[in-house]
Design a protein around this motif. Structure first.
Motif, PDB file in Angstrom:
ATOM      1  N   GLY A  65      13.745  -5.224   1.232  1.00 51.01           N
ATOM      2  CA  GLY A  65      12.394  -5.437   1.727  1.00 51.01           C
ATOM      3  C   GLY A  65      11.770  -6.551   0.907  1.00 51.01           C
ATOM      4  N   ALA A  67       7.924  -8.547   0.172  1.00 61.82           N
ATOM      5  CA  ALA A  67       6.471  -8.658   0.373  1.00 61.82           C
ATOM      6  C   ALA A  67       6.003  -9.924  -0.334  1.00 61.82           C
ATOM      7  CB  ALA A  67       5.746  -7.441  -0.180  1.00 61.82           C
ATOM      8  N   TYR A  82       5.197  -9.005   5.227  1.00 58.89           N
ATOM      9  CA  TYR A  82       6.236  -8.030   4.908  1.00 58.89           C
ATOM     10  C   TYR A  82       7.461  -8.344   5.746  1.00 58.89           C
ATOM     11  CZ  TYR A  82       1.999  -5.740   3.326  1.00 58.89           C
ATOM     12  OH  TYR A  82       0.809  -5.462   2.714  1.00 58.89           O
ATOM     13  N   ASP A 146      -2.440   1.001   6.420  1.00 60.96           N
ATOM     14  CA  ASP A 146      -1.077   0.459   6.465  1.00 60.96           C
ATOM     15  C   ASP A 146      -0.524   0.308   7.882  1.00 60.96           C
ATOM     16  OD1 ASP A 146       1.103  -0.673   5.125  1.00 60.96           O
ATOM     17  OD2 ASP A 146       2.191   1.212   5.073  1.00 60.96           O
ATOM     18  N   ARG A 148       0.830  -1.949  10.362  1.00 62.40           N
ATOM     19  CA  ARG A 148       1.421  -3.291  10.388  1.00 62.40           C
ATOM     20  C   ARG A 148       1.778  -3.691  11.813  1.00 62.40           C
ATOM     21  NH1 ARG A 148       5.348  -3.078   5.051  1.00 62.40           N
ATOM     22  NH2 ARG A 148       3.873  -1.911   3.785  1.00 62.40           N
TER      23      ARG A 148
END
Length: 154
Positions: A65, A67, A82, A146, A148
């Motif tokens: 992942g 960010a 992200y 959160d 997204r």
């Protein structure tokens, strides 16, 4: 800041570091900031030692992942990009030459130095890595925590 492709590009272009999230073979998470360069917001390059935790994790579990965000933004005002990606050490010489040109250009632009193949091969203690992002998202900023939404950067 709205979740648009232009805003996502601006965040990536303005940032010197990305946060790389990895996991080991048993799934134990690890995250670390790395100085990066990119090509078309899809390929991300950094230099790391192969024996540090995130590099060892990538060797056994290439799914990562990423960010990228402005850590100086006020609470509740920030925005980030992200990504889900696959990462690996770059071992192909032609790909490494091209990636090092990109990495060096960005390094110089931020007060760093030029990187060469000798810096990331042999006994140097450092290696060149690449992550290829599959998806990009940003916070929707619609009041839901959160939440997204996908941002297409193609």
């Amino acid at each position: 800041m709205r979740p648009t492709a232009d805003n996502a590009r601006g965040i990536v272009d303005a940032s010197r570091y990305l946060v790389l999230a990895t996991a080991d073979a048993e799934g134990r998470p690890w995250s670390t900031p790395v100085c990066f360069a990119h090509v078309e917001y899809r390929e991300f390059f950094w230099v790391s030692a192969p024996d540090v935790t995130h590099s060892r994790n990538i060797a056994v579990r290439p799914e990562v992942g990423i960010a990228v965000f402005d850590s100086s933004a006020g609470i509740g005002t920030g925005q980030g990009v992200y990504m889900s990606a696959r990462a690996a050490e770059l071992v192909d010489r032609a790909a490494s030459d091209s990636a090092l040109e990109v990495f060096s250009r960005r390094s110089l632009g931020h007060g760093g130095r030029v990187w060469t193949l000798d810096d990331v091969r042999g006994d140097s203690g450092m290696r060149l890595y690449r992550a290829v992002a599959g998806t990009h998202s940003m916070l929707a900023k619609d009041g839901r925590p959160d939440h997204r939404v996908t941002v297409e950067l193609d």
